[in-house]
Motif scaffolding. Sequence first.
Motif, PDB file in Angstrom:
ATOM      1  N   THR A  16       0.828  -1.201   0.000  1.00  0.00           N
ATOM      2  CA  THR A  16       0.000   0.000   0.000  1.00  0.00           C
ATOM      3  C   THR A  16       0.861   1.249   0.000  1.00  0.00           C
ATOM      4  OG1 THR A  16      -1.716  -1.167   1.191  1.00  0.00           O
ATOM      5  CG2 THR A  16      -1.809   1.239   1.230  1.00  0.00           C
ATOM      6  N   VAL A  17       1.900   1.238   0.810  1.00  0.00           N
ATOM      7  CA  VAL A  17       2.794   2.395   0.882  1.00  0.00           C
ATOM      8  C   VAL A  17       3.498   2.603  -0.445  1.00  0.00           C
ATOM      9  CG1 VAL A  17       4.878   3.300   1.978  1.00  0.00           C
ATOM     10  CG2 VAL A  17       3.115   2.203   3.358  1.00  0.00           C
ATOM     11  N   LEU A  18       3.960   1.505  -1.066  1.00  0.00           N
ATOM     12  CA  LEU A  18       4.648   1.623  -2.343  1.00  0.00           C
ATOM     13  C   LEU A  18       3.745   2.240  -3.389  1.00  0.00           C
ATOM     14  CD1 LEU A  18       6.493  -1.795  -2.453  1.00  0.00           C
ATOM     15  CD2 LEU A  18       7.535   0.452  -2.227  1.00  0.00           C
ATOM     16  N   GLY A  19       2.480   1.835  -3.373  1.00  0.00           N
ATOM     17  CA  GLY A  19       1.544   2.393  -4.335  1.00  0.00           C
ATOM     18  C   GLY A  19       1.281   3.860  -4.087  1.00  0.00           C
TER      19      GLY A  19
ATOM     20  N   ARG B 267       6.089   1.190 -10.377  1.00  0.00           N
ATOM     21  CA  ARG B 267       5.120   1.637 -11.371  1.00  0.00           C
ATOM     22  C   ARG B 267       4.899   3.153 -11.362  1.00  0.00           C
ATOM     23  NH1 ARG B 267       1.724  -0.967  -7.387  1.00  0.00           N
ATOM     24  NH2 ARG B 267       0.334   0.508  -6.350  1.00  0.00           N
ATOM     25  N   GLY B 268       5.520   3.884 -10.450  1.00  0.00           N
ATOM     26  CA  GLY B 268       5.296   5.324 -10.357  1.00  0.00           C
ATOM     27  C   GLY B 268       5.885   6.082 -11.535  1.00  0.00           C
ATOM     28  N   PRO B 269       5.195   7.112 -12.032  1.00  0.00           N
ATOM     29  CA  PRO B 269       5.699   7.884 -13.177  1.00  0.00           C
ATOM     30  C   PRO B 269       7.086   8.464 -12.956  1.00  0.00           C
ATOM     31  CG  PRO B 269       3.388   8.409 -12.763  1.00  0.00           C
ATOM     32  CD  PRO B 269       3.840   7.557 -11.623  1.00  0.00           C
ATOM     33  N   GLU B 270       7.371   8.979 -11.748  1.00  0.00           N
ATOM     34  CA  GLU B 270       8.669   9.597 -11.492  1.00  0.00           C
ATOM     35  C   GLU B 270       9.781   8.547 -11.471  1.00  0.00           C
ATOM     36  OE1 GLU B 270       5.972  10.201  -9.747  1.00  0.00           O
ATOM     37  OE2 GLU B 270       5.577  12.349  -9.876  1.00  0.00           O
TER      38      GLU B 270
ATOM     39  N   ALA C 247      -2.630 -10.013 -11.142  1.00  0.00           N
ATOM     40  CA  ALA C 247      -3.100 -11.072 -10.239  1.00  0.00           C
ATOM     41  C   ALA C 247      -3.150 -10.480  -8.837  1.00  0.00           C
ATOM     42  CB  ALA C 247      -2.354 -12.373 -10.324  1.00  0.00           C
ATOM     43  N   PRO C 248      -2.003 -10.090  -8.202  1.00  0.00           N
ATOM     44  CA  PRO C 248      -2.182  -9.255  -7.004  1.00  0.00           C
ATOM     45  C   PRO C 248      -2.933  -7.974  -7.373  1.00  0.00           C
ATOM     46  CG  PRO C 248       0.061 -10.053  -7.128  1.00  0.00           C
ATOM     47  CD  PRO C 248      -0.599 -10.424  -8.423  1.00  0.00           C
ATOM     48  N   GLN C 249      -2.608  -7.436  -8.554  1.00  0.00           N
ATOM     49  CA  GLN C 249      -3.359  -6.304  -9.100  1.00  0.00           C
ATOM     50  C   GLN C 249      -4.440  -6.873 -10.024  1.00  0.00           C
ATOM     51  OE1 GLN C 249      -2.576  -3.279  -7.909  1.00  0.00           O
ATOM     52  NE2 GLN C 249      -0.925  -4.282  -6.774  1.00  0.00           N
ATOM     53  N   ALA C 250      -5.668  -6.440  -9.854  1.00  0.00           N
ATOM     54  CA  ALA C 250      -6.777  -7.006 -10.624  1.00  0.00           C
ATOM     55  C   ALA C 250      -6.904  -6.408 -12.014  1.00  0.00           C
ATOM     56  CB  ALA C 250      -8.090  -6.806  -9.864  1.00  0.00           C
ATOM     57  N   SER C 251      -6.074  -5.411 -12.331  1.00  0.00           N
ATOM     58  CA  SER C 251      -6.167  -4.759 -13.631  1.00  0.00           C
ATOM     59  C   SER C 251      -4.788  -4.300 -14.082  1.00  0.00           C
ATOM     60  CB  SER C 251      -7.108  -3.553 -13.565  1.00  0.00           C
ATOM     61  OG  SER C 251      -7.098  -2.822 -14.780  1.00  0.00           O
ATOM     62  N   VAL C 252      -4.590  -4.310 -15.394  1.00  0.00           N
ATOM     63  CA  VAL C 252      -3.348  -3.799 -15.959  1.00  0.00           C
ATOM     64  C   VAL C 252      -3.385  -2.287 -16.171  1.00  0.00           C
ATOM     65  CG1 VAL C 252      -2.893  -5.992 -17.126  1.00  0.00           C
ATOM     66  CG2 VAL C 252      -4.101  -4.157 -18.362  1.00  0.00           C
ATOM     67  N   VAL C 253      -4.557  -1.690 -16.025  1.00  0.00           N
ATOM     68  CA  VAL C 253      -4.756  -0.291 -16.395  1.00  0.00           C
ATOM     69  C   VAL C 253      -3.906   0.686 -15.582  1.00  0.00           C
ATOM     70  CG1 VAL C 253      -6.457   1.590 -16.501  1.00  0.00           C
ATOM     71  CG2 VAL C 253      -7.043  -0.692 -17.360  1.00  0.00           C
ATOM     72  N   PRO C 254      -3.794   0.565 -14.245  1.00  0.00           N
ATOM     73  CA  PRO C 254      -3.020   1.577 -13.503  1.00  0.00           C
ATOM     74  C   PRO C 254      -1.589   1.745 -13.987  1.00  0.00           C
ATOM     75  CG  PRO C 254      -4.360   0.286 -11.988  1.00  0.00           C
ATOM     76  CD  PRO C 254      -4.468  -0.389 -13.320  1.00  0.00           C
ATOM     77  N   VAL C 255      -0.915   0.649 -14.315  1.00  0.00           N
ATOM     78  CA  VAL C 255       0.473   0.787 -14.777  1.00  0.00           C
ATOM     79  C   VAL C 255       0.517   1.401 -16.172  1.00  0.00           C
ATOM     80  CG1 VAL C 255       2.633  -0.414 -15.228  1.00  0.00           C
ATOM     81  CG2 VAL C 255       1.203  -1.133 -13.320  1.00  0.00           C
TER      82      VAL C 255
ATOM     83  N   ARG D 241       1.951   6.231 -19.273  1.00  0.00           N
ATOM     84  CA  ARG D 241       1.471   7.332 -20.104  1.00  0.00           C
ATOM     85  C   ARG D 241       1.795   8.690 -19.473  1.00  0.00           C
ATOM     86  NH1 ARG D 241      -4.627   5.153 -21.595  1.00  0.00           N
ATOM     87  NH2 ARG D 241      -4.091   4.109 -23.564  1.00  0.00           N
ATOM     88  N   LYS D 242       1.669   8.759 -18.145  1.00  0.00           N
ATOM     89  CA  LYS D 242       1.880  10.020 -17.439  1.00  0.00           C
ATOM     90  C   LYS D 242       3.358  10.339 -17.192  1.00  0.00           C
ATOM     91  CE  LYS D 242      -2.472   9.521 -14.886  1.00  0.00           C
ATOM     92  NZ  LYS D 242      -3.058   9.223 -13.544  1.00  0.00           N
TER      93      LYS D 242
END
Length: 391
Positions: A16-19, A326-329, A350-358, A363-364
């Motif tokens: 959670t902190v990493l995200g 996965r962070g933009p910076e 799988a731990p993440q339910a979607s590929v969209v956030p990365v 993109r950002k």
Amino acid sequence: MHTRRQFLRNSALSATVLGALPALLRSQPAGADLPVPPASGAAPAEGLIDLHSHWFSPRSVEFLRARQGFPRFAVNEKGEKFLDRGPAAAGGGPGGARFPLGSQWFDIDARLQHLADHGVSRQLISWPTTLNVDPSLSAEEARQLWGGYNDDLAAVISRHGDRLSGVAALASGDIDWSARELARAHQLGLIGGVLPVNGFDTLEGAQAFAPVFAAAQKYKSHIYLHTGYANAKIPGQPPLPDHHDSASARGALDNLWNFTAATITLAFSGFLDDYPDVTVQVAQLGGAGGIGLVAEAVQLSADRSGVTDINARFRQIYLDTGAGGRGPEAIALATKVFGAERIVFGTDYAPQASVVPVIENIRKSPITDGDRQKIFTENARKLLLSKGVAV
């Protein structure tokens, strides 16, 4: 004395902190303005290649369900599936006593549909060493579990070879078996193996895996180093901390330290010199930007460090954008220091339910469109082609 389970308890909220770290960092005053990515910097509509994802196979579920001790697979009264780590790992969250396992962990058809919906044409699957199952098993149990998992994974790859690739689960407690299993995995159609990253925190630890890398050299394997702890037999592992303050944040720091330390071993110790045809992928950008800062510092002090060409040191190493990387910076920093050629797209699906956030974070990221294309597709395509996978 601190146990592995105590460490897992303290780092329960580290994911959670990493995200949250990228958002937290953006809320602070910037030392210098970063360029805003252009509107045209969106991911391509199709053709993305995701090299960081995980899967629970039928035989691994069956094996872990039958175990009497921890960790074991379980289903609660609501029908929810989870990996039960036992009371000593209590603390909740993804690293706590019950690691939740949503349907995306198991359903290959749903996975393929999700990937198609978001433009991902191929995905690399591995066992999630994050769960630290391997160091809890006897050598006999590990051989049974990972052998069955690799058979299941190979069967999936044979059915969906146009969309999926895989690396074998290997046992850190039985290195000779793992070397033989890696050879068998290539015969099954897999392209390499996955190992826990902290086994490589030191050169001494990496050298314990020499038989696996000798086999990897023979087959030109792709070795994936992912979050996790090796069997206690592997030397050179640092003691596991038991934090009494800021446990979630310090747990995140510990995790990133392991990745940075392992990447330093691979890049600067000379360990890979005997295995020139092996490629190594390190999750979380090799420490979510930390390795970038270290590498830049080494480059700036080249007269003292003896390292005049950082890029040459990383010629066999790829850093992926999964989980804490996965962070933009962090993506921008790694791209600046190492070049986009060393970065590959990974979602931790799988731990993440979607590929969209990365996808959105890449993109950002304040990088060029050309670098974005390399990260999303071109680098992984070249890597897979070198392993005999036509993309």
